[in-house]
Design an enzyme around this catalytic site. Structure first.
Site, PDB file in Angstrom:
ATOM      1  N   SER A 139       1.078  -1.173   0.070  1.00 48.85           N
ATOM      2  CA  SER A 139      -0.002   0.122  -0.159  1.00 48.85           C
ATOM      3  C   SER A 139       0.964   1.088   0.105  1.00 48.85           C
ATOM      4  O   SER A 139       2.011   1.107   0.267  1.00 48.85           O
ATOM      5  CB  SER A 139      -0.869  -0.039   1.295  1.00 48.85           C
ATOM      6  OG  SER A 139      -1.500   1.195   1.250  1.00 48.85           O
ATOM      7  N   TYR A 152      -2.288  -0.160  10.708  1.00 41.84           N
ATOM      8  CA  TYR A 152      -2.242  -0.626   9.282  1.00 41.84           C
ATOM      9  C   TYR A 152      -0.688  -0.355   8.697  1.00 41.84           C
ATOM     10  O   TYR A 152      -0.159  -1.125   7.812  1.00 41.84           O
ATOM     11  CB  TYR A 152      -3.275   0.034   8.423  1.00 41.84           C
ATOM     12  CG  TYR A 152      -3.588  -0.508   7.035  1.00 41.84           C
ATOM     13  CD1 TYR A 152      -4.239  -1.525   6.805  1.00 41.84           C
ATOM     14  CD2 TYR A 152      -3.253   0.571   5.829  1.00 41.84           C
ATOM     15  CE1 TYR A 152      -4.443  -2.047   5.284  1.00 41.84           C
ATOM     16  CE2 TYR A 152      -3.432   0.065   4.746  1.00 41.84           C
ATOM     17  CZ  TYR A 152      -4.098  -1.271   4.341  1.00 41.84           C
ATOM     18  OH  TYR A 152      -4.306  -1.617   3.119  1.00 41.84           O
TER      19      TYR A 152
HETATM   20  P1  NAI Z   1     -11.691  -5.764   0.266  1.00 46.59           P
HETATM   21  O1  NAI Z   1     -12.017  -5.496   1.551  1.00 46.59           O
HETATM   22  O2  NAI Z   1     -12.908  -5.861  -0.921  1.00 46.59           O
HETATM   23  O3  NAI Z   1     -10.673  -7.166   0.044  1.00 46.59           O
HETATM   24  C1  NAI Z   1     -10.033  -7.730   1.163  1.00 46.59           C
HETATM   25  C2  NAI Z   1     -10.400  -9.221   0.962  1.00 46.59           C
HETATM   26  O4  NAI Z   1      -9.583  -9.860   2.010  1.00 46.59           O
HETATM   27  C3  NAI Z   1     -11.812  -9.373   1.325  1.00 46.59           C
HETATM   28  O5  NAI Z   1     -12.433 -10.112   0.407  1.00 46.59           O
HETATM   29  C4  NAI Z   1     -11.801  -9.934   2.802  1.00 46.59           C
HETATM   30  O6  NAI Z   1     -12.888 -10.956   3.024  1.00 46.59           O
HETATM   31  C5  NAI Z   1     -10.527 -10.752   2.469  1.00 46.59           C
HETATM   32  N1  NAI Z   1      -9.997 -11.247   3.906  1.00 46.59           N
HETATM   33  C6  NAI Z   1      -9.798 -10.434   5.079  1.00 46.59           C
HETATM   34  N2  NAI Z   1      -9.192 -11.237   5.854  1.00 46.59           N
HETATM   35  C7  NAI Z   1      -9.063 -12.382   5.539  1.00 46.59           C
HETATM   36  C8  NAI Z   1      -8.626 -13.504   6.088  1.00 46.59           C
HETATM   37  N3  NAI Z   1      -8.367 -13.604   7.481  1.00 46.59           N
HETATM   38  N4  NAI Z   1      -8.577 -14.769   5.264  1.00 46.59           N
HETATM   39  C9  NAI Z   1      -9.091 -14.486   4.055  1.00 46.59           C
HETATM   40  N5  NAI Z   1      -9.502 -13.559   3.549  1.00 46.59           N
HETATM   41  C10 NAI Z   1      -9.471 -12.399   4.204  1.00 46.59           C
HETATM   42  O7  NAI Z   1     -10.663  -4.667  -0.010  1.00 46.59           O
HETATM   43  P2  NAI Z   1      -9.722  -4.410  -1.341  1.00 46.59           P
HETATM   44  O8  NAI Z   1      -9.236  -2.903  -1.018  1.00 46.59           O
HETATM   45  O9  NAI Z   1     -10.018  -5.067  -2.293  1.00 46.59           O
HETATM   46  O10 NAI Z   1      -8.300  -4.865  -0.612  1.00 46.59           O
HETATM   47  C11 NAI Z   1      -7.215  -5.956  -1.104  1.00 46.59           C
HETATM   48  C12 NAI Z   1      -5.931  -5.718  -0.699  1.00 46.59           C
HETATM   49  O11 NAI Z   1      -5.508  -4.489  -1.110  1.00 46.59           O
HETATM   50  C13 NAI Z   1      -5.857  -5.875   0.856  1.00 46.59           C
HETATM   51  O12 NAI Z   1      -4.609  -6.462   1.207  1.00 46.59           O
HETATM   52  C14 NAI Z   1      -5.526  -4.292   1.332  1.00 46.59           C
HETATM   53  O13 NAI Z   1      -5.026  -4.037   2.403  1.00 46.59           O
HETATM   54  C15 NAI Z   1      -4.896  -3.684  -0.026  1.00 46.59           C
HETATM   55  N6  NAI Z   1      -4.934  -2.267  -0.306  1.00 46.59           N
HETATM   56  C16 NAI Z   1      -6.264  -2.003  -0.503  1.00 46.59           C
HETATM   57  C17 NAI Z   1      -6.227  -0.153  -0.804  1.00 46.59           C
HETATM   58  C18 NAI Z   1      -7.544   0.485  -0.817  1.00 46.59           C
HETATM   59  O14 NAI Z   1      -7.561   1.499  -0.905  1.00 46.59           O
HETATM   60  N7  NAI Z   1      -8.751  -0.256  -1.172  1.00 46.59           N
HETATM   61  C19 NAI Z   1      -4.862   0.544  -0.639  1.00 46.59           C
HETATM   62  C20 NAI Z   1      -3.806  -0.262  -0.643  1.00 46.59           C
HETATM   63  C21 NAI Z   1      -3.741  -1.685  -0.452  1.00 46.59           C
END
Ligand code: NAI
Length: 248
Positions: A139, A152
């Site tokens: 990130s 985070y």
């Molecule tokens: P999101 O919340 O849609 O996706 C995260 C996914 O990880 C969800 O499907 C959730 O159910 C799953 N998850 C969470 N804990 C889990 C666990 N213990 N075991 C299995 N699955 C688990 O959000 P997004 O934005 O798509 O996030 C994806 C990645 O991108 C994450 O690592 C997040 O930190 C990273 N990210 C997101 C940013 C944003 O602005 N949306 C910015 C920078 C990084």
């Protein structure tokens, strides 16, 4: 031979867009979710687009389960060409001293230990089958401090450290390991902070020189690139896909 990718947490947001993007490139897509119903639903969506896919239920904080998922992917498709450690959480957008210890623990368990388990077991398989590529979701918070996100930030800085160190370990063994650093992307993670009133969509857009939030597709394209044969000399680096944020 068709390539195979494993993507964690892929039924929402960036992971979902990434699954479609790999599918579009002709990969077999093995994806995980903690939610059986959502996983089965998404599997049908991918199949409807002609994407060969396999859904496996997984909580990435469970080391044995991660090992099993990696092994099942290899057993089904013969090889794992790419792993995308996407699953992640962002909890408690508050001043650091107001954060709960439990929230930080959960972020470390998911964002750091989950990534470590994925890398560990994928690398073991990739070493047996001629190499591969790993992409970890870092990130802009993995390189900078951001308001209300100290815990985070700590977890994502650790992802960058794991990426760099492991990349060096396996640099001569056919395994490339890189991170991607999204700016703020419109997904559930950010929506949760907007819903609590910690930020507004406008205030988040305003911190990016492009004055907008990114889309999941913006990030998916970067991930597919890092996993592809188009960047054979890239390892241990972080690709910023952040509307210019890190250039400021
Ligand atoms: P999101 O919340 O849609 O996706 C995260 C996914 O990880 C969800 O499907 C959730 O159910 C799953 N998850 C969470 N804990 C889990 C666990 N213990 N075991 C299995 N699955 C688990 O959000 P997004 O934005 O798509 O996030 C994806 C990645 O991108 C994450 O690592 C997040 O930190 C990273 N990210 C997101 C940013 C944003 O602005 N949306 C910015 C920078 C990084």
């Amino acid at each position: 031979m068709k390539k195979t990718v494993l993507i964690t947490g892929a039924t929402t947001g960036i992971g979902k867009a990434t699954a479609f993007a790999f599918g579009h490139k002709g990969y077999n897509v093995v994806f995980t979710s903690r939610n059986q119903a959502r996983g089965e639903e998404f599997s049908k969506e991918l199949s409807a687009k002609g994407v060969e896919n396999t859904f496996l239920e997984l909580d990435v904080t469970d080391e044995e389960a991660v090992k099993t998922v990696v092994e099942k992917a290899v057993a089904k498709y013969g090889k794992l060409d790419a792993l995308v450690n996407n699953a992640g959480v962002a909890l408690g957008s508050v001043l650091m001293a107001d954060a709960t210890t439990e929230d930080l623990r959960q972020m470390l368990d998911t964002n750091v230990m989950g990534v470590f388990y994925g890398m560990k077991y994928a690398i073991k398989e990739m070493l047996k089958t001629g190499g591969g590529a790993i992409v970890n979701l870092a990130s802009i918070a993995g390189h900078n401090g951001l308001l209300y996100t100290a815990q985070y930030c700590a977890s994502k800085h650790a992802v960058v450290g794991l990426t760099k160190g492991a990349a060096i370990d396996y640099a001569t063994m056919g395994i490339r390991i890189n991170a991607i650093a999204p700016g703020a992307i419109k997904t559930n993670i950010i929506q949760a902070s907007i819903d609590t009133g910690a930020y507004s969509e406008e205030s988040i857009a305003a911190i990016h020189p492009m004055k907008r939030m990114g889309t999941p597709g913006d990030i998916a394209n970067g991930i597919v690139f890092l996993a592809s044969d188009d960047c054979p000399f890239m390892t241990g680096t972080t690709l910023f896909v952040d509307g210019g944020y890190n250039a400021q």
